[in-house]
Each structure stands twice: as structure tokens, then as C-alpha cells.
Design a protein around this motif. Structure first.
Motif, PDB file in Angstrom:
ATOM      1  N   LEU A  54      32.842  47.512  25.999  1.00  0.00           N
ATOM      2  CA  LEU A  54      34.149  47.447  26.649  1.00  0.00           C
ATOM      3  C   LEU A  54      35.258  48.072  25.805  1.00  0.00           C
ATOM      4  CD1 LEU A  54      33.990  43.788  28.074  1.00  0.00           C
ATOM      5  CD2 LEU A  54      33.443  45.938  29.246  1.00  0.00           C
ATOM      6  N   ALA A  55      34.894  48.842  24.803  1.00  0.00           N
ATOM      7  CA  ALA A  55      35.895  49.424  23.898  1.00  0.00           C
ATOM      8  C   ALA A  55      36.907  50.289  24.632  1.00  0.00           C
ATOM      9  CB  ALA A  55      35.199  50.235  22.812  1.00  0.00           C
ATOM     10  N   ASP A  56      36.460  51.010  25.642  1.00  0.00           N
ATOM     11  CA  ASP A  56      37.368  51.931  26.328  1.00  0.00           C
ATOM     12  C   ASP A  56      38.416  51.220  27.175  1.00  0.00           C
ATOM     13  OD1 ASP A  56      35.612  50.997  28.236  1.00  0.00           O
ATOM     14  OD2 ASP A  56      35.246  52.944  29.170  1.00  0.00           O
ATOM     15  N   ILE A 283      41.060  41.777  27.471  1.00  0.00           N
ATOM     16  CA  ILE A 283      40.690  40.433  27.032  1.00  0.00           C
ATOM     17  C   ILE A 283      39.960  39.701  28.155  1.00  0.00           C
ATOM     18  CG2 ILE A 283      41.586  38.178  26.334  1.00  0.00           C
ATOM     19  CD1 ILE A 283      41.760  40.203  24.116  1.00  0.00           C
ATOM     20  N   LYS A 284      40.470  39.816  29.376  1.00  0.00           N
ATOM     21  CA  LYS A 284      39.811  39.167  30.518  1.00  0.00           C
ATOM     22  C   LYS A 284      38.399  39.714  30.717  1.00  0.00           C
ATOM     23  CE  LYS A 284      40.210  38.051  35.426  1.00  0.00           C
ATOM     24  NZ  LYS A 284      38.794  38.344  35.723  1.00  0.00           N
ATOM     25  N   ALA A 285      38.244  41.033  30.622  1.00  0.00           N
ATOM     26  CA  ALA A 285      36.933  41.646  30.795  1.00  0.00           C
ATOM     27  C   ALA A 285      35.963  41.165  29.724  1.00  0.00           C
ATOM     28  CB  ALA A 285      37.046  43.167  30.756  1.00  0.00           C
ATOM     29  N   ILE A 290      31.312  37.650  28.058  1.00  0.00           N
ATOM     30  CA  ILE A 290      30.613  36.654  27.239  1.00  0.00           C
ATOM     31  C   ILE A 290      30.245  35.417  28.049  1.00  0.00           C
ATOM     32  CG2 ILE A 290      31.666  37.519  25.124  1.00  0.00           C
ATOM     33  CD1 ILE A 290      33.446  35.014  25.074  1.00  0.00           C
ATOM     34  N   ILE A 291      31.008  35.154  29.113  1.00  0.00           N
ATOM     35  CA  ILE A 291      30.609  34.064  30.018  1.00  0.00           C
ATOM     36  C   ILE A 291      29.315  34.454  30.728  1.00  0.00           C
ATOM     37  CG2 ILE A 291      31.210  32.852  32.150  1.00  0.00           C
ATOM     38  CD1 ILE A 291      34.148  32.958  31.207  1.00  0.00           C
ATOM     39  N   SER A 312      34.632  31.390  34.876  1.00  0.00           N
ATOM     40  CA  SER A 312      35.133  32.767  34.809  1.00  0.00           C
ATOM     41  C   SER A 312      36.532  32.739  34.210  1.00  0.00           C
ATOM     42  CB  SER A 312      35.168  33.413  36.189  1.00  0.00           C
ATOM     43  OG  SER A 312      36.071  32.723  37.047  1.00  0.00           O
ATOM     44  N   ALA A 313      36.941  33.864  33.645  1.00  0.00           N
ATOM     45  CA  ALA A 313      38.303  33.982  33.115  1.00  0.00           C
ATOM     46  C   ALA A 313      39.280  34.140  34.278  1.00  0.00           C
ATOM     47  CB  ALA A 313      38.390  35.180  32.182  1.00  0.00           C
TER      48      ALA A 313
END
Length: 319
Positions: A54-56, A283-285, A290-291, A312-313
Motif C-alpha cells: 500500500l506504499a503508493d 491509514i484506513k486502507a 491488517i484486519i 473494519s476501519a
């Protein structure tokens, strides 16, 4: 924790929720340590590789630096606190480490008193605040909950956990305290600027003349516990995970006991400035990732707080 303008939640009419202490208390072998100063901490959660999935999604300037600066009151076990070596540990640092692997960055925790965290975001001292901060409409809108006046731009939240507030007393000395109404005529210790502080102030207004509630507020929760332990008050109040942890660990489990039920159940959120929507969404992604992977559940189970887990976030889910 919460604060009036920078609070973890606001004091509204209490909504009780019964929860078993055993479902959330953590292992007694861990130490209740930490400090509440405003100095930088070298504590950081190491990231994964530069090819993180998810770095991008991160803003380029943060991706290039490889660091997300986290404002946190690292004195709130088991959510965030310091071990004997001074390293930040707890629920929030563990979740941040897992998110770092998804985003390819290091979450660097910087210690501060809780009531300065939102202003730290505004001044660009931190990129996010992650410190058992309750998501509320007042904080989202930058409203002072005591006066109802707008005092800032507000923040956005990525919600990741649910927790209520509990009262605790010296073990074996409850004095019949079970609810907030029972505190009239008593003295309570709280951390300054928290939901417990707000609830205490709200309750004090309800107490009749001659049975006033005395409120003693401190920079951090451990100072409040020390005061209660010394006999300087009748009760204390903290977020439920923190109160349960103190009951389990303080004095080897011999110092305190929980009384009554949780109230004010509400979400903890990662706070992000409203002008940083790309960071907020990243952050949400990462939280959702991780969930989905199960890493979130491992962290929650490690600290024994399964009762507060989310599926979920959520963005700005506080009321």
C-alpha cells in the motif's frame, strides 16, 4: 482518554454497557510503566520493505521520508506505554507496526501530554495522533465541548477500536460506589482532559449542596493512580482497557478493583488533519488490510482486549 477540545470523548448522558473484566484484562506479568512528558521519543515501529503493498497510497513526501510521525501520550497502559528499556509498547504501537508493513514506512512515536496532541497536528509537529483518542463530533468539528464554541478546524478520524469508561476504587474500599451518582460527596482522581475528567465535571454539577464531588486531575493516569493508592481520594476513572489493566497489575492485583459498568462506549480513532485526506485514506486502507489479514486480531488478542475489536476501519464514526 478525552479532552474538552482535544478530548478522547465528550461527556454526554451515560450509556451503560456491561462487560466482563476477564474479557479485557491483560496478562499480569506486564509492567505498568511510562511517562507523560512532551519530549520526543526514539520509539518507532519498523516498516516493511519499500515494495509494501500500500506504499503508493501515501502522500509522496511521507513515502519519500519513510516515516509517519505519531503524537501519543505514552503513559496509558495497555494502549501505549513504555517498557523497562523505554521502548513504546502496547495496542497502538503494535497496530502501527503492522500498518507500517503495509505502507512501507516507520511509525515513529513521539511522547506528549494528551491534551496537546490535536494542536500538535495543527502545528505539523505530528502527521497523526494515535493515543486511545475517542472519535467525537466535537473533535471532528473543532468545537470546545465545555463552551460549545468553535476553536479550531477539527480533525478526521480513522476508527479502529471501541472502549467505554470505568470507575475503580481501592480494593475492598468501594464505599458503595457503583455509579457516577454514587460519587457525590466523594473525591475522584482522573487524568486531565480525558473523558473521565469531563464526566466528573458533568457529575459535579448534578451533586446537591453539601455532597459535592471533589475532582483531582493529573497530567497522566499513573499520577492519578498513585494519588488514589496513597489514600488521597475515594475513586478513580479511566477508559475501560486502562482501568482493567491497572486493576490486574497494580500491586500485583491487590491495589484496585473495578466497580459498576462501563459507560460512554465509543470508538478510538487515529486523528489526521482535515487537509491530509490522502494520508487519512492510506491509514484506513492499512487498517482494513491488517484486519483482513488477521494481524489486527492477533494484536487485540495479545493484549486481551477482544471485547473492543472492530470488523473494519471507519471514517468519523464518533457521535
Amino acid at each position: 482518554m478525552t479532552a474538552s477540545t482535544t478530548q478522547r470523548t465528550t461527556a454526554k448522558s451515560a450509556k451503560s454497557r456491561i462487560a466482563a473484566v476477564g474479557a479485557i484484562a491483560v496478562a499480569g506479568t506486564l509492567l505498568l510503566t511510562g511517562c507523560g512528558d512532551q519530549t520526543k521519543s526514539d520509539d518507532s515501529t519498523k516498516s516493511g520493505s519499500t515494495s509494501a503493498p500500500l506504499a503508493d497510497k501515501l502522500p509522496k513526501e511521507i513515502r519519500d521520508k519513510g516515516v509517519i510521525r505519531v503524537g501519543s501520550d505514552i503513559a496509558y497502559a495497555p494502549v501505549e506505554f513504555k517498557d523497562k528499556s523505554g521502548k513504546a509498547i502496547g495496542i497502538d504501537p503494535d497496530l502501527a507496526k503492522a500498518m507500517g508493513k503495509q505502507l512501507g514506512v516507520t511509525f515513529q512515536f513521539q511522547n506528549a501530554t494528551f491534551d496537546t496532541l490535536v494542536t500538535g497536528l495543527k502545528s505539523n509537529r505530528y502527521d497523526i495522533a494515535m493515543s486511545a483518542m475517542t472519535d467525537t463530533k466535537d473533535r471532528q468539528n473543532g468545537v470546545d465541548s465545555d463552551t460549545g464554541k468553535k476553536v479550531g478546524d477539527g480533525v478526521d478520524f480513522v476508527d479502529y477500536f471501541n472502549a467505554g469508561v470505568s470507575i475503580y476504587t481501592p480494593k475492598g474500599k468501594t464505599q458503595g460506589i457503583k455509579t457516577w451518582d454514587d460519587l457525590c460527596g466523594k473525591k475522584i482522581v482522573v487524568q486531565r482532559g480525558t473523558v473521565s475528567h469531563d464526566l466528573a465535571k458533568s457529575q459535579a454539577k448534578k451533586c446537591k449542596s453539601g455532597k459535592k464531588l471533589g475532582i483531582q486531575s493529573f497530567d497522566d493516569d499513573q499520577q492519578a493512580q498513585t494519588r488514589l493508592r496513597s489514600g488521597g481520594a475515594d475513586a478513580g476513572s479511566s477508559d475501560f482497557p486502562v482501568a482493567a489493566y491497572a486493576v490486574k497489575t497494580a500491586g500485583g492485583g491487590k491495589d484496585f478493583q473495578l466497580v459498576g459498568d462501563q459507560v460512554e462506549a465509543a470508538p478510538y480513532g487515529v486523528a489526521v488533519s482535515k487537509d491530509q485526506k490522502q494520508l487519512r485514506d492510506a491509514i484506513k486502507a492499512a487498517l482494513d488490510a491488517i484486519i483482513k489479514s488477521g494481524e489486527y486480531d492477533k494484536v487485540i488478542a495479545k493484549w486481551g482486549v477482544e471485547a473492543g475489536a472492530v470488523k473494519s476501519a471507519t471514517l468519523n464514526g464518533g457521535k
